[in-house]
Design a protein around this motif. Structure first.
Motif, PDB file in Angstrom:
ATOM      1  N   GLY A  62       0.824  -1.191   0.000  1.00  0.00           N
ATOM      2  CA  GLY A  62       0.000   0.000   0.000  1.00  0.00           C
ATOM      3  C   GLY A  62       0.862   1.247   0.000  1.00  0.00           C
ATOM      4  N   TYR A  63       0.491   2.193  -0.818  1.00  0.00           N
ATOM      5  CA  TYR A  63       1.189   3.479  -0.897  1.00  0.00           C
ATOM      6  C   TYR A  63       0.249   4.555  -0.361  1.00  0.00           C
ATOM      7  N   TRP A  64       0.713   5.353   0.607  1.00  0.00           N
ATOM      8  CA  TRP A  64      -0.108   6.427   1.136  1.00  0.00           C
ATOM      9  C   TRP A  64      -0.039   7.614   0.195  1.00  0.00           C
ATOM     10  N   ARG A  69      -5.039  11.382   0.423  1.00  0.00           N
ATOM     11  CA  ARG A  69      -4.883  11.084   1.845  1.00  0.00           C
ATOM     12  C   ARG A  69      -5.482   9.720   2.175  1.00  0.00           C
ATOM     13  N   SER A  70      -5.083   8.745   1.368  1.00  0.00           N
ATOM     14  CA  SER A  70      -5.605   7.387   1.525  1.00  0.00           C
ATOM     15  C   SER A  70      -4.567   6.381   1.057  1.00  0.00           C
ATOM     16  N   GLN A  71      -4.746   5.130   1.492  1.00  0.00           N
ATOM     17  CA  GLN A  71      -3.880   4.051   1.043  1.00  0.00           C
ATOM     18  C   GLN A  71      -4.299   3.620  -0.367  1.00  0.00           C
ATOM     19  N   GLY A  73      -3.420   0.726  -3.164  1.00  0.00           N
ATOM     20  CA  GLY A  73      -2.738  -0.553  -3.317  1.00  0.00           C
ATOM     21  C   GLY A  73      -1.935  -0.642  -4.603  1.00  0.00           C
ATOM     22  N   ARG A  80       3.725   0.711  -7.992  1.00  0.00           N
ATOM     23  CA  ARG A  80       3.986   1.666  -6.900  1.00  0.00           C
ATOM     24  C   ARG A  80       4.582   2.957  -7.449  1.00  0.00           C
ATOM     25  N   ASP A  87       0.498  10.694  -7.882  1.00  0.00           N
ATOM     26  CA  ASP A  87       0.385  11.489  -6.658  1.00  0.00           C
ATOM     27  C   ASP A  87       1.173  12.789  -6.789  1.00  0.00           C
ATOM     28  N   HIS A 181       4.351  14.035   2.960  1.00  0.00           N
ATOM     29  CA  HIS A 181       3.360  14.270   4.006  1.00  0.00           C
ATOM     30  C   HIS A 181       3.404  15.724   4.472  1.00  0.00           C
TER      31      HIS A 181
END
Length: 252
Positions: A62-64, A69-71, A73, A80, A87, A181
């Motif tokens: 899982g990649y945040w 603002r969510s995981q 997959g 990834r 993102d 983040h």
């Protein structure tokens, strides 16, 4: 699975393609693409699980995503990296993995396909993304991607096939993603960096004008991730002499 009618001419694709998905509340739903195209698939739950088992050759996880603002997959490192690139794209406001399964009848047999990602752009456009290295796109896969592109066009979406990211962009993206983040954003350091890099400067030299370099760099990398600062990420790995400048656009 039920057999669907033979795909009609281009304009009718959306009616003949069925979509199965889990909505934002986790409720399974099924309908034609013509009925479902305006669903917020960027909020959908994955329509299938991300399996992990001993001896597995691919890497799932899982990649945040800072954008949604969510995981999100992924089923390989290539996926990834694709999620990171989406993102990082300032036009993207939300993304979801394995957003739905489409099913259709190609005239000979039933076909099904689960795209890797669904993306919502700032202007409201939906984007369906399939990830696979170019060298692994065989004839069957190419047919599926071509069909997916056609049905996306029919409902006003975009379709993107993403392969391996080029070096050194991939290295730089992975590095900056560590600082995606919001917790890496600190004032007044961020504002001081904007002032310092109003004129292009080498990365380390600019950071040292603001304060202790080790304390400043996380904020600097966060601003690069948010596109408030800009640097060439395609020619060489980020380093002390990388020229950084105020971007004038971005998000934080």
């Amino acid at each position: 699975m039920d057999r669907f009618a033979v795909v009609a001419p281009f304009g009718d694709y959306a009616s003949d393609v069925m979509v199965r998905f889990l909505d934002a509340d986790g409720v399974e739903r099924l309908g034609s693409l013509a009925q479902c195209w305006n669903e917020p698939f960027e909020l959908a739950s994955p329509v299938r699980s991300f399996a992990a088992f001993k001896g597995q050759k691919n890497f799932t996880g899982g990649y945040w995503a800072a954008t949604s603002r969510s995981q999100v997959g992924y089923e390989s490192w290539v996926e990834r990296d694709a999620a990171m690139a989406l993102d990082f794209d300032p036009a993207v406001v939300a993304l979801a993995s394995q957003p739905f399964r489409i099913a259709w009848w190609d005239g000979d047999r039933d076909r099904v396909h689960t795209p890797d990602y669904f993306v919502r752009l700032m202007d409201g456009t939906g984007v369906v993304v399939d990830v696979r290295p170019n060298g692994l796109v065989d004839e069957s896969t190419a047919e599926v991607f071509a069909f997916t592109a056609r049905i996306c066009e029919a409902v006003g979406w975009q379709f993107r096939h993403v392969g391996d990211l080029d070096q050194p962009y991939r290295v730089n993206l992975r590095w900056l993603a560590r600082y995606r983040h919001r917790r890496c954003h600190r004032e007044p350091v961020a504002e001081q960096l904007r002032e310092v890099f109003a004129e292009p400067l080498p990365l380390f030299a600019g950071a040292e004008r603001v304060g202790d370099r080790l304390a400043v760099l996380p904020v600097l990398y966060h601003l690069l991730w948010c596109h408030e600062l800009a640097a060439d990420l395609t020619e060489a790995p980020l380093g002390a002499d990388t020229v950084v400048a105020l971007s004038g656009r971005g998000r934080s």
